[in-house]
Scaffold this motif. Structure first.
Motif, short mmCIF file in Angstrom:
data_model
loop_
_atom_site.label_atom_id
_atom_site.label_comp_id
_atom_site.label_asym_id
_atom_site.label_seq_id
_atom_site.Cartn_x
_atom_site.Cartn_y
_atom_site.Cartn_z
N ILE A 143 0.84 -1.20 0.00
CA ILE A 143 0.00 0.00 0.00
C ILE A 143 0.87 1.25 0.00
O ILE A 143 0.64 2.19 -0.77
CB ILE A 143 -0.95 -0.02 1.21
N PHE A 144 1.89 1.26 0.85
CA PHE A 144 2.75 2.45 0.90
C PHE A 144 3.50 2.65 -0.40
O PHE A 144 3.60 3.78 -0.90
CB PHE A 144 3.74 2.39 2.07
N ALA A 145 4.02 1.58 -0.99
CA ALA A 145 4.74 1.70 -2.26
C ALA A 145 3.85 2.29 -3.34
O ALA A 145 4.30 3.11 -4.16
CB ALA A 145 5.28 0.33 -2.69
N ALA A 146 2.57 1.89 -3.36
CA ALA A 146 1.63 2.42 -4.35
C ALA A 146 1.45 3.92 -4.16
O ALA A 146 1.44 4.69 -5.12
CB ALA A 146 0.30 1.70 -4.24
N HIS A 147 1.32 4.37 -2.92
CA HIS A 147 1.07 5.78 -2.65
C HIS A 147 2.33 6.63 -2.73
O HIS A 147 2.26 7.83 -3.04
CB HIS A 147 0.38 5.94 -1.29
N ALA A 148 3.48 6.02 -2.49
CA ALA A 148 4.75 6.76 -2.61
C ALA A 148 4.97 7.23 -4.04
O ALA A 148 5.62 8.26 -4.27
CB ALA A 148 5.91 5.88 -2.15
N ARG A 149 4.44 6.50 -4.99
CA ARG A 149 4.54 6.93 -6.40
C ARG A 149 3.90 8.29 -6.62
O ARG A 149 4.22 8.99 -7.58
CB ARG A 149 3.84 5.90 -7.31
N TYR A 150 2.99 8.66 -5.73
CA TYR A 150 2.24 9.91 -5.89
C TYR A 150 2.55 10.90 -4.77
O TYR A 150 1.73 11.74 -4.44
CB TYR A 150 0.75 9.59 -5.96
N GLY A 151 3.74 10.77 -4.20
CA GLY A 151 4.23 11.79 -3.29
C GLY A 151 3.91 11.62 -1.83
O GLY A 151 4.28 12.46 -1.01
N THR A 152 3.23 10.54 -1.45
CA THR A 152 2.91 10.32 -0.05
C THR A 152 4.13 9.77 0.68
O THR A 152 4.67 8.73 0.30
CB THR A 152 1.72 9.37 0.11
N THR A 153 4.56 10.48 1.72
CA THR A 153 5.71 10.04 2.51
C THR A 153 5.30 9.52 3.89
O THR A 153 6.12 8.97 4.61
CB THR A 153 6.73 11.18 2.67
N GLY A 154 4.04 9.73 4.24
CA GLY A 154 3.52 9.22 5.51
C GLY A 154 2.03 8.99 5.39
O GLY A 154 1.33 9.81 4.77
#
Length: 389
Positions: free
Chosen positions: A78-89
């Protein structure tokens, strides 16, 4: 001795102001200096370097629904998917479910934090102590009062930050006070409460509202409802889904004008399709399909969102005309402030400075994420992705 890394930001937005040709000096997890000596750098970051995004309501991503598979591996996906779009936390979010699922999700978060899985800030329990009238896509069979089993869960000290979304008309005031005394961030949501009940919940320590306008009693001529109180309360903050589907643009502008600056923050309410090409997924005993950007359950309701945080920021800036710096703050500083309990302040903060965690992103002119950095590590890069393709 820890190795230093020097990153040349052609443009830097530190959360407060813009700067040109700044070098971020990273050592370990933190920024230890920012200088202007660009003669020797390890990497040039073109475009704009800005604070990383913080998402307090993430149900899934990368093809995974956290409720359905509450494991450490799911958190990583889940985090890897959102990290693609700038989410760091982010706050992994458990939708109304049975106590076993809640406990497994909590165990996964605790283990993820212990192992240092990047980006996991805590856990958000969205329900099950909510209104059946405003349940939305939540499963009615799991809606219930707080029991000893939930209290044991909310008492845990190994979960990082805890958010609980509840309906104050079904949770007694004494229990709201007890949650607050435990350090839980209480958000009002999925609620059909009247204005009096909502205000009493705030007096008891509730500090937030979950996905403003959605699944809450609306404003009427002689009854403010949850929505009216949320808009007029100067001390509480509201999460807002900005995807062009959940909330009309006029209502988004209304919220931003009504609340003090910092009183609104972006959330995605993201579901499994984020970061994938999936057009449908299983959701409890139903199926949810992606239709023109909307996630529609077979029972007819909107079931979360298919948007990512960078797309929400772009919508704010390019569709709604919100200034670029404020659009970024809506996704970075303001949710972080809510989680930390910082009071709403009129002046923006510096987010990228010596001594702070190296959580930042690289954006192009269209605010598309080119790279994401968490605790000084490059966790996503468009360059690497392009090479792999």
């Amino acid at each position: 001795m820890k190795q230093q890394m020097r990153l040349h930001a052609q443009r830097l937005f530190d959360g407060q102001a813009y700067h040109c040709d700044q070098v971020l000096v990273i050592e370990g997890k933190k920024i230890i200096a920012i200088d202007e000596d660009t003669s020797q750098v390890d990497k040039v970051l073109s475009g704009l370097v800005a604070p990383g995004f913080v998402d307090l309501q993430v149900n899934g991503g990368g093809g995974v629904l956290f409720n359905a598979l509450p494991t450490v591996e799911s958190l990583k996906t889940i985090f890897a998917a959102h990290a693609r779009y700038g989410t760091t936390g982010l706050m992994p979010t458990v939708i109304t479910d049975d106590i076993n699922t809640m406990n497994m999700a909590a165990d996964a978060v605790a283990e993820g934090i212990r192992l240092g899985v990047p980006g996991i800030m805590g856990i958000h329990f969205e329900g099950p102590h909510i209104s059946t009238v405003k349940k939305g896509a939540h499963s009615q069979q799991h809606i219930r009062p707080i029991t000893e089993q939930e209290w044991a869960l909310f008492n845990r000290q190994d979960l990082g930050k805890i958010i609980v979304t509840l309906a104050p008309e079904v949770v007694p005031e004494e229990q709201i006070k007890a949650l607050v005394n435990l350090g839980v961030k209480v958000c009002i949501g999925h609620s059909n409460a009247d204005g009096v009940t909502t205000n009493k919940a705030i007096e008891c320590g509730a500090t937030g509202f979950t996905h403003l306008f959605n699944a809450m009693s609306p404003i009427a001529a002689r009854e403010p409802g949850v929505t009216g109180v949320a808009l007029t309360s100067e001390t509480t903050r509201c999460g807002l889904i900005v995807d062009g589907h959940h909330v009309d643009d006029v209502n988004i502008q209304l919220a931003l004008k009504a609340k003090p600056k910092g009183g609104i923050f972006l959330v995605t309410d993201a579901m499994p399709p984020v970061g994938t090409d999936a057009t449908e997924f299983e959701f409890f005993d139903r199926q949810v399909k992606v239709k023109a950007g909307r996630l529609i359950s077979t029972t007819g309701e909107l079931a979360g969102a298919a948007i990512d945080m960078a797309s929400s920021v772009r919508y704010c800036h390019f569709n709604l005309g919100i200034a670029e710096d404020e659009s970024i703050r809506l996704a970075s500083q303001y949710p972080k402030d809510y989680l930390s309990g910082s009071p709403i302040q009129a002046n923006p903060k510096v987010q990228l400075a010596p001594g702070m965690l190296a959580n930042f992103i690289q954006l192009d002119e269209q605010l598309v994420v080119q790279s994401t950095w968490v605790n000084g590590n490059n966790v996503f890069s468009q360059e690497t992705m392009a090479k792999e393709v």
